[in-house]
Design an enzyme around this catalytic site. Structure first.
Site, PDB file in Angstrom:
ATOM      1  N   GLY A   1       0.724  -1.175  -0.074  1.00  0.00           N
ATOM      2  CA  GLY A   1       0.129  -0.060   0.208  1.00  0.00           C
ATOM      3  C   GLY A   1       0.629   1.135  -0.149  1.00  0.00           C
ATOM      4  N   SER A   2       1.996   1.305  -0.631  1.00  0.00           N
ATOM      5  CA  SER A   2       2.752   2.432  -0.635  1.00  0.00           C
ATOM      6  C   SER A   2       1.918   3.728  -1.544  1.00  0.00           C
ATOM      7  CB  SER A   2       4.284   2.314  -1.317  1.00  0.00           C
ATOM      8  OG  SER A   2       4.313   1.815  -2.557  1.00  0.00           O
ATOM      9  N   ASN A   3       1.187   3.155  -2.602  1.00  0.00           N
ATOM     10  CA  ASN A   3       0.486   4.176  -3.390  1.00  0.00           C
ATOM     11  C   ASN A   3      -0.775   4.768  -2.493  1.00  0.00           C
ATOM     12  OD1 ASN A   3       1.239   4.890  -6.297  1.00  0.00           O
ATOM     13  ND2 ASN A   3       1.792   2.557  -5.913  1.00  0.00           N
TER      14      ASN A   3
ATOM     15  N   LEU B   1      -5.146  -6.935  -6.555  1.00  0.00           N
ATOM     16  CA  LEU B   1      -4.673  -8.073  -7.653  1.00  0.00           C
ATOM     17  C   LEU B   1      -5.975  -9.106  -7.936  1.00  0.00           C
ATOM     18  CD1 LEU B   1      -1.340  -8.787  -6.272  1.00  0.00           C
ATOM     19  CD2 LEU B   1      -1.886  -6.863  -7.992  1.00  0.00           C
TER      20      LEU B   1
ATOM     21  N   ASN C   1      -7.650   2.409 -12.054  1.00  0.00           N
ATOM     22  CA  ASN C   1      -6.574   1.585 -11.695  1.00  0.00           C
ATOM     23  C   ASN C   1      -5.281   2.291 -12.103  1.00  0.00           C
ATOM     24  OD1 ASN C   1      -5.369  -1.127 -10.901  1.00  0.00           O
ATOM     25  ND2 ASN C   1      -5.234  -1.370 -13.172  1.00  0.00           N
TER      26      ASN C   1
ATOM     27  N   HIS D   1      -1.498   0.912 -13.183  1.00  0.00           N
ATOM     28  CA  HIS D   1      -0.655  -0.563 -13.810  1.00  0.00           C
ATOM     29  C   HIS D   1       0.675  -0.004 -14.001  1.00  0.00           C
ATOM     30  CE1 HIS D   1      -0.377  -4.374 -15.443  1.00  0.00           C
ATOM     31  NE2 HIS D   1       0.318  -3.725 -16.346  1.00  0.00           N
TER      32      HIS D   1
ATOM     33  N   GLU E   1       4.839   6.504  -9.823  1.00  0.00           N
ATOM     34  CA  GLU E   1       3.400   6.032  -9.281  1.00  0.00           C
ATOM     35  C   GLU E   1       3.102   7.217  -8.200  1.00  0.00           C
ATOM     36  OE1 GLU E   1       2.548   2.143  -8.586  1.00  0.00           O
ATOM     37  OE2 GLU E   1       3.098   1.550 -10.584  1.00  0.00           O
TER      38      GLU E   1
HETATM   39  C1  GAR Z   1       1.983  -0.944  -7.826  1.00  0.00           C
HETATM   40  O1  GAR Z   1       3.205  -0.801  -8.439  1.00  0.00           O
HETATM   41  C2  GAR Z   1       0.984  -0.970  -8.926  1.00  0.00           C
HETATM   42  O2  GAR Z   1       1.157  -0.473  -9.899  1.00  0.00           O
HETATM   43  C3  GAR Z   1       0.971  -2.675  -9.202  1.00  0.00           C
HETATM   44  O3  GAR Z   1       1.079  -3.208  -7.674  1.00  0.00           O
HETATM   45  C4  GAR Z   1       1.879  -2.224  -7.089  1.00  0.00           C
HETATM   46  C5  GAR Z   1       1.267  -2.176  -5.527  1.00  0.00           C
HETATM   47  O4  GAR Z   1       2.269  -1.267  -4.884  1.00  0.00           O
HETATM   48  N1  GAR Z   1      -0.348  -2.833  -9.419  1.00  0.00           N
HETATM   49  C6  GAR Z   1      -0.588  -4.060 -10.417  1.00  0.00           C
HETATM   50  O5  GAR Z   1       0.569  -4.676 -10.764  1.00  0.00           O
HETATM   51  C7  GAR Z   1      -1.827  -4.065 -11.061  1.00  0.00           C
HETATM   52  N2  GAR Z   1      -1.866  -4.885 -12.181  1.00  0.00           N
HETATM   53  P1  GAR Z   1       1.956  -0.607  -3.418  1.00  0.00           P
HETATM   54  O6  GAR Z   1       1.297  -1.667  -2.829  1.00  0.00           O
HETATM   55  O7  GAR Z   1       3.288  -0.346  -2.785  1.00  0.00           O
HETATM   56  O8  GAR Z   1       1.102   0.419  -3.763  1.00  0.00           O
END
Ligand code: GAR
Length: 189
Positions: free
Chosen positions: A12-14, A85, A102, A104, A174
């Protein structure tokens, strides 16, 4: 106030960047963080910022439509997928037309589709010796990674960048752009 829910499966860094970004907003509030994993780190962010949290399993998410009640109770207007996911069930996509966003970690349509998530994406980019990668922020429809693109940003890669370095470069943009793109999208909806 426009209310958003974040769905995430992992660290969940985003999600953290989004929660921080909107924590003082007068227009947009993160009201809920939900996950398919009860122990996902992303749910700790909810505790930290006093946002409601919710965890669900497969049967709950796919075989009932009770999640809509949770979203309704929190008066959720938009859903943000930040490293979520699982495929979304049709009832959810229908309930939030053009209101699910979303992110990606590649320049779609490259490196999208089934199995292409997280490190798998960056490993494939590396295996193909790409000179650039990037991020795609898009709306979610019934087809995997095929909804309308609302934002893309490239990042240059060096020949000796490992998959880990590529992941780091992509995650950085991101964090920089996702909250702002969400804000622009919602405020001009
Ligand atoms: C992110 O890089 C996002 O783009 C990716 O998962 C990561 C989650 O990181 N999403 C996908 O691959 C979707 N198909 P986070 O938990 O540190 O935010």
């Amino acid at each position: 106030m426009t209310n958003i829910a974040i769905l995430a499966s992992g660290t969940g860094s985003n999600a953290r960047k989004i929660v921080e970004y909107f924590s003082n907003s007068e227009d947009i509030a993160v009201r809920l963080i939900a996950s398919n994993k009860a122990k996902a780190k992303v749910l700790d962010i909810a505790d930290e910022y006093q946002v409601h949290k919710f965890a669900f399993d497969r049967a709950y998410f796919y075989e009932s439509q009770d999640f809509l009640k949770v979203l309704k109770k929190e008066r959720i207007d938009f859903i943000i997928l930040a490293g979520f996911l699982w495929m979304l069930p049709e009832y959810l996509i229908k309930a939030y037309p053009n209101r699910i966003i979303n992110i990606h970690p590649s320049l779609l349509p490259k490196y999208g589709g089934k199995g292409m998530y997280g490190h798998h994406v960056h490993e494939a980019v590396k295996a193909n010796s790409e000179s650039e990668s990037g991020i795609t922020i898009h709306l979610v429809n019934e087809e995997y990674d095929r909804g309308r693109v609302i934002f893309q940003r490239k990042v240059q890669l060096e020949a000796d960048d490992s998959a880990e370095i590529i992941a780091k470069k992509v995650l950085e943009i991101e964090h920089e752009f996702f909250p702002r793109v969400i804000e622009d999208f919602i405020l001009t909806f």
